[in-house]
Design a protein around this motif. Structure first.
Motif, PDB file in Angstrom:
ATOM      1  N   GLY A 272      -6.314 -13.619  17.664  1.00  0.00           N
ATOM      2  CA  GLY A 272      -6.876 -12.427  17.034  1.00  0.00           C
ATOM      3  C   GLY A 272      -8.367 -12.294  17.269  1.00  0.00           C
ATOM      4  N   VAL A 273      -9.081 -13.417  17.162  1.00  0.00           N
ATOM      5  CA  VAL A 273     -10.532 -13.404  17.435  1.00  0.00           C
ATOM      6  C   VAL A 273     -10.791 -12.995  18.881  1.00  0.00           C
ATOM      7  N   ALA A 274     -10.023 -13.572  19.804  1.00  0.00           N
ATOM      8  CA  ALA A 274     -10.188 -13.213  21.215  1.00  0.00           C
ATOM      9  C   ALA A 274      -9.902 -11.732  21.441  1.00  0.00           C
ATOM     10  N   ALA A 275      -8.895 -11.191  20.731  1.00  0.00           N
ATOM     11  CA  ALA A 275      -8.559  -9.774  20.882  1.00  0.00           C
ATOM     12  C   ALA A 275      -9.679  -8.879  20.366  1.00  0.00           C
ATOM     13  N   VAL A 276     -10.318  -9.265  19.254  1.00  0.00           N
ATOM     14  CA  VAL A 276     -11.417  -8.467  18.701  1.00  0.00           C
ATOM     15  C   VAL A 276     -12.565  -8.373  19.691  1.00  0.00           C
ATOM     16  N   PHE A 277     -12.980  -9.513  20.222  1.00  0.00           N
ATOM     17  CA  PHE A 277     -14.119  -9.499  21.147  1.00  0.00           C
ATOM     18  C   PHE A 277     -13.727  -8.919  22.504  1.00  0.00           C
ATOM     19  N   GLY A 278     -12.458  -9.110  22.909  1.00  0.00           N
ATOM     20  CA  GLY A 278     -12.006  -8.469  24.134  1.00  0.00           C
ATOM     21  C   GLY A 278     -12.011  -6.955  24.017  1.00  0.00           C
ATOM     22  N   PHE A 279     -11.590  -6.433  22.862  1.00  0.00           N
ATOM     23  CA  PHE A 279     -11.624  -4.986  22.638  1.00  0.00           C
ATOM     24  C   PHE A 279     -13.066  -4.476  22.653  1.00  0.00           C
ATOM     25  N   GLY A 280     -13.981  -5.237  22.019  1.00  0.00           N
ATOM     26  CA  GLY A 280     -15.387  -4.835  22.029  1.00  0.00           C
ATOM     27  C   GLY A 280     -15.955  -4.771  23.428  1.00  0.00           C
ATOM     28  N   GLN A 281     -15.644  -5.777  24.264  1.00  0.00           N
ATOM     29  CA  GLN A 281     -16.129  -5.772  25.641  1.00  0.00           C
ATOM     30  C   GLN A 281     -15.511  -4.635  26.453  1.00  0.00           C
ATOM     31  N   PHE A 282     -14.235  -4.321  26.178  1.00  0.00           N
ATOM     32  CA  PHE A 282     -13.584  -3.209  26.871  1.00  0.00           C
ATOM     33  C   PHE A 282     -14.269  -1.887  26.533  1.00  0.00           C
ATOM     34  N   ILE A 283     -14.533  -1.665  25.249  1.00  0.00           N
ATOM     35  CA  ILE A 283     -15.212  -0.430  24.837  1.00  0.00           C
ATOM     36  C   ILE A 283     -16.620  -0.371  25.422  1.00  0.00           C
ATOM     37  N   GLU A 284     -17.318  -1.507  25.448  1.00  0.00           N
ATOM     38  CA  GLU A 284     -18.674  -1.512  25.996  1.00  0.00           C
ATOM     39  C   GLU A 284     -18.678  -1.161  27.477  1.00  0.00           C
ATOM     40  N   SER A 285     -17.779  -1.772  28.251  1.00  0.00           N
ATOM     41  CA  SER A 285     -17.797  -1.575  29.699  1.00  0.00           C
ATOM     42  C   SER A 285     -17.233  -0.218  30.123  1.00  0.00           C
ATOM     43  N   ILE A 286     -16.266   0.304  29.351  1.00  0.00           N
ATOM     44  CA  ILE A 286     -15.620   1.559  29.750  1.00  0.00           C
ATOM     45  C   ILE A 286     -16.306   2.784  29.157  1.00  0.00           C
TER      46      ILE A 286
END
Length: 359
Positions: A272-286
């Motif tokens: 879950g922690v990995a998913a939260v930060f992965g989603f944040g990085q996805f939103i930042e890059s896209i």
């Protein structure tokens, strides 16, 4: 021409020495300049709609004040509670590390870490226990020193006053500076100033929004996941994202450890922690980076770290605040000087000579 260059260099060195000498009083003026720079485009838009400059500035100033005050009222109490909970949980966390993590490291490496960790644990716990006493002592000392207390309150009170007057006269100040430039230098300086304005707009209005959005995404995600201190870790990770990749590295490491300790090693919490930060990085890059920043800043991560450390060394906390905007402007000037150098005879004397000989 060479003499003028030496004079400019000496004046720049004297200006830097003067700024370092008056560093204690610079903070409110730097903060006010940043706020005025952020608010000036909105004031200009209100002026274009027919409002007077004073009314436009008053509305922008009121909006900035409301945003800052509401943010402080909403965030600071929650952060204070979570910091207190973190301090209370520190002895239990250290005990778990000592009983679980240290033996595993010893079994894998053969190193005896128990003695060193005991000393570190005692030192940390003693320092945390003394934090309240130290804060109370510091507050008492500041209160006894009437001059220091008055100076601190005066600096804080100056920020809204200076911000209002800078906003009111921003366009006039820019016009006067432009009118004072040597006529021969004015086109080049104006062009460089325009490029610096693009970089600063991208940084101040773009990077700060990116940091805020990432902090909110991380804080909400970790809180919904049930991770303790989720708001604190999320906001700190958003602030740390001012250095590329630092925010996600720090955030996922700290929140991963907290989630692992909190859940007893359950893998779904770590995922879950990995998913939260992965989603944040996805939103930042896209979304965030392309829409708000693009490629305008162009600061290498190493340059970012150096700028923050150098600014802190020269001007303390004020230097940390202005390090990256100044570094971004310096990069604009360095790119201009690099282009001049590539077109000079110093770089390629043969090509310059052939160009001059050709009809």
């Amino acid at each position: 021409m060479r003499r003028q260059g030496w004079i400019a260099a000496v004046l720049a060195a004297l200006g830097l020495w003067f700024l370092i000498s008056i560093e204690p009083v610079l903070m409110p003026f730097f903060v006010s300049m940043v706020l005025a720079y952020l608010g000036d485009p909105l004031a200009d838009r209100l002026e274009d709609k027919g409002l007077s400059r004073r009314l436009s500035v008053s509305l922008v100033f009121l909006l900035l004040t409301l945003v800052i005050v509401l943010s402080l009222l909403l965030v600071i109490p929650i952060l204070g509670r979570q910091i207190g909970q973190l301090i209370e949980s520190l002895p239990a966390i250290l005990s778990w590390v000592q009983s679980t993590v240290v033996p595993r490291i010893q079994s894998m490496t053969g190193m005896d870490l128990s003695t060193d960790f005991d000393q570190m644990r005692e030192t940390l716990v003693d320092n945390w226990k003394e934090t309240g006493t130290f804060a109370a002592t510091l507050l008492a000392q500041v209160s006894k020193s009437g001059l220091a207390l008055v100076a601190m309150i005066g600096n804080l009170a100056l920020i809204p006053v200076v911000t209002f007057y800078l906003l009111l006269d921003w366009d006039d100040l820019v016009a006067k500076v432009r009118g004072s430039l040597p006529r021969r230098w004015e086109p080049t300086v104006v062009r460089l100033a325009g490029e610096c304005d693009e970089v600063l707009s991208a940084f101040l209005r773009g990077q700060l929004i990116v940091m805020l959005c990432l902090g909110i995404i991380y804080a909400i995600g970790l809180t919904l996941l049930g991770v303790k201190f989720g708001l604190l870790i999320g906001l700190l990770s958003g602030l740390a994202s001012i250095v590329p990749y630092l925010g996600v590295i720090v955030g996922i490491s700290v929140s991963g450890l907290v989630a692992f300790f909190q859940s007893g090693g359950e893998i779904w919490m770590l995922l879950g922690v990995a998913a939260v930060f992965g989603f944040g990085q996805f939103i930042e890059s896209i979304v965030l980076q392309p829409k708000l920043l693009g490629d305008k800043i162009g600061l290498h991560p190493v340059a970012v770290i150096f700028a923050v450390l150098a600014g802190g060394q020269l001007f303390g906390f004020t230097g940390v605040l202005v390090a990256l905007p100044v570094a971004a402007m310096v990069m604009v000037v360095l790119r201009y000087l690099h282009d001049r150098y590539k077109n000079s005879s110093l770089y390629d004397a043969d090509r310059r000579a052939s160009n001059e000989e050709s009809p």
